[in-house]
Write a protein that holds these residues in place. Structure first.
Motif, PDB file in Angstrom:
ATOM      1  N   PRO A  70       0.795  -1.228   0.000  1.00 32.07           N
ATOM      2  CA  PRO A  70       0.000   0.000   0.000  1.00 32.07           C
ATOM      3  C   PRO A  70       0.829   1.281   0.000  1.00 32.07           C
ATOM      4  O   PRO A  70       0.332   2.352  -0.326  1.00 32.07           O
ATOM      5  CB  PRO A  70      -0.839  -0.106   1.274  1.00 32.07           C
ATOM      6  N   PHE A  71       2.127   1.177   0.354  1.00 34.52           N
ATOM      7  CA  PHE A  71       2.998   2.347   0.400  1.00 34.52           C
ATOM      8  C   PHE A  71       4.069   2.306  -0.684  1.00 34.52           C
ATOM      9  O   PHE A  71       5.103   2.942  -0.564  1.00 34.52           O
ATOM     10  CB  PHE A  71       3.652   2.467   1.780  1.00 34.52           C
ATOM     11  N   GLY A  72       3.818   1.501  -1.725  1.00 34.81           N
ATOM     12  CA  GLY A  72       4.778   1.400  -2.816  1.00 34.81           C
ATOM     13  C   GLY A  72       5.557   0.098  -2.743  1.00 34.81           C
ATOM     14  O   GLY A  72       5.174  -0.836  -2.040  1.00 34.81           O
ATOM     15  N   PRO A  73       6.670   0.034  -3.464  1.00 34.70           N
ATOM     16  CA  PRO A  73       7.450  -1.206  -3.509  1.00 34.70           C
ATOM     17  C   PRO A  73       7.970  -1.598  -2.128  1.00 34.70           C
ATOM     18  O   PRO A  73       8.412  -0.758  -1.357  1.00 34.70           O
ATOM     19  CB  PRO A  73       8.614  -0.876  -4.439  1.00 34.70           C
ATOM     20  N   ILE A  74       7.906  -2.899  -1.846  1.00 33.07           N
ATOM     21  CA  ILE A  74       8.493  -3.393  -0.605  1.00 33.07           C
ATOM     22  C   ILE A  74       9.959  -3.719  -0.885  1.00 33.07           C
ATOM     23  O   ILE A  74      10.331  -3.935  -2.042  1.00 33.07           O
ATOM     24  CB  ILE A  74       7.735  -4.629  -0.060  1.00 33.07           C
ATOM     25  N   PRO A  75      10.800  -3.746   0.128  1.00 36.71           N
ATOM     26  CA  PRO A  75      12.211  -4.077  -0.109  1.00 36.71           C
ATOM     27  C   PRO A  75      12.350  -5.474  -0.722  1.00 36.71           C
ATOM     28  O   PRO A  75      11.624  -6.400  -0.357  1.00 36.71           O
ATOM     29  CB  PRO A  75      12.839  -4.036   1.290  1.00 36.71           C
ATOM     30  N   THR A  76      13.262  -5.609  -1.660  1.00 39.47           N
ATOM     31  CA  THR A  76      13.511  -6.897  -2.308  1.00 39.47           C
ATOM     32  C   THR A  76      13.970  -7.902  -1.262  1.00 39.47           C
ATOM     33  O   THR A  76      14.823  -7.609  -0.432  1.00 39.47           O
ATOM     34  CB  THR A  76      14.578  -6.748  -3.408  1.00 39.47           C
ATOM     35  N   LEU A  77      13.383  -9.093  -1.318  1.00 37.92           N
ATOM     36  CA  LEU A  77      13.734 -10.171  -0.408  1.00 37.92           C
ATOM     37  C   LEU A  77      14.541 -11.205  -1.191  1.00 37.92           C
ATOM     38  O   LEU A  77      14.109 -11.661  -2.250  1.00 37.92           O
ATOM     39  CB  LEU A  77      12.463 -10.810   0.161  1.00 37.92           C
ATOM     40  N   LYS A  78      15.740 -11.539  -0.697  1.00 40.11           N
ATOM     41  CA  LYS A  78      16.604 -12.521  -1.356  1.00 40.11           C
ATOM     42  C   LYS A  78      17.064 -13.548  -0.331  1.00 40.11           C
ATOM     43  O   LYS A  78      17.498 -13.184   0.758  1.00 40.11           O
ATOM     44  CB  LYS A  78      17.833 -11.850  -1.972  1.00 40.11           C
ATOM     45  N   TYR A  79      16.970 -14.817  -0.706  1.00 40.62           N
ATOM     46  CA  TYR A  79      17.471 -15.897   0.134  1.00 40.62           C
ATOM     47  C   TYR A  79      17.666 -17.132  -0.732  1.00 40.62           C
ATOM     48  O   TYR A  79      17.373 -17.116  -1.927  1.00 40.62           O
ATOM     49  CB  TYR A  79      16.531 -16.183   1.308  1.00 40.62           C
ATOM     50  N   GLU A  80      18.176 -18.209  -0.125  1.00 37.02           N
ATOM     51  CA  GLU A  80      18.451 -19.432  -0.872  1.00 37.02           C
ATOM     52  C   GLU A  80      17.638 -20.588  -0.309  1.00 37.02           C
ATOM     53  O   GLU A  80      17.406 -20.666   0.898  1.00 37.02           O
ATOM     54  CB  GLU A  80      19.939 -19.791  -0.805  1.00 37.02           C
ATOM     55  N   ILE A  81      17.236 -21.480  -1.200  1.00 36.35           N
ATOM     56  CA  ILE A  81      16.600 -22.738  -0.833  1.00 36.35           C
ATOM     57  C   ILE A  81      17.498 -23.852  -1.360  1.00 36.35           C
ATOM     58  O   ILE A  81      17.838 -23.860  -2.545  1.00 36.35           O
ATOM     59  CB  ILE A  81      15.187 -22.868  -1.457  1.00 36.35           C
ATOM     60  N   ASN A  82      17.885 -24.774  -0.486  1.00 40.10           N
ATOM     61  CA  ASN A  82      18.720 -25.896  -0.894  1.00 40.10           C
ATOM     62  C   ASN A  82      17.872 -27.166  -0.838  1.00 40.10           C
ATOM     63  O   ASN A  82      17.552 -27.663   0.247  1.00 40.10           O
ATOM     64  CB  ASN A  82      19.939 -26.021   0.013  1.00 40.10           C
TER      65      ASN A  82
END
Length: 195
Positions: A150-162
């Motif tokens: 609702p307030f614009g883009p959310i921070p990019t979320l980055k992580y890994e799945i093994n």
């Protein structure tokens, strides 16, 4: 004249002391105002962050048939996520028989899904874990998630799945078919004892 000089000197000292205290008071007032402003900004940022969606993607064992792996996409935040984009690098593996459906879903996620409501989860079958995990190679996939709140883009979320982390895990289905099979086997064994 000595009295006039003394009074003038004292007045000058009092004026200097007053100026010094005034300057110290202004500095303290400025620090207090800056701290209050920082607190307001911090509170505003905290309120915005608390109202943003929290979109995540995961690979999980199917609850009803633990030997199947699923791709799950969800929103655990309090508001609707829009323009949801999820990219896996490299792409997640899937069995041939489910590849077209899961592949289409992965393409849709990469180009952007229109919205994902709070508390909503979507799931796609990747395939049987034994087939997907038969390689001894590392199966690390980086996940990048972008969305709008609702307030614009959310921070990019980055992580890994093994996916290799699933190799030694036990198949513990919680579904009713498994429990039903066990119950029928138990009843059958009890009936055989009575005959």
């Amino acid at each position: 004249m000595d009295v006039d000089l003394t009074i003038s000197g004292l007045a000058a000292l009092v004026a200097l002391a007053s100026a010094w205290f005034a300057r110290a008071s202004v500095r303290q007032a400025k620090r207090s105002a800056d701290a209050a402003e920082a607190q307001v900004v911090g509170q505003r940022e905290s309120n915005i962050a608390a109202a943003q969606p929290y979109v995540w993607a995961d690979v999980r064992a199917d609850d009803t048939q633990g030997h199947w792996l699923q791709l799950v996409l969800g929103n655990s935040g309090p508001t609707v996520a829009e323009n949801v984009r999820v990219v896996f690098d490299p792409p997640l593996p899937s069995e041939d028989r489910v590849d077209s459906l899961t592949g289409t879903a992965l393409q849709r996620m990469a180009t952007g899904m229109s919205s994902l409501a709070p508390g909503h989860m979507l799931a796609w079958v990747l395939g049987a874990s034994a087939r997907l995990l038969e390689s001894d190679m590392s199966q690390v996939h980086s996940v990048t998630i972008d969305a709008d709140g609702p307030f614009g883009p959310i921070p990019t979320l980055k992580y890994e799945i093994n996916l290799a982390d699933f190799r030694e895990s036990q198949d513990r289905p919680a579904g009713t078919l498994h429990k039903l099979t066990r119950a029928v086997e138990g009843i059958t064994a009890e009936l055989k004892k009575r005959d």
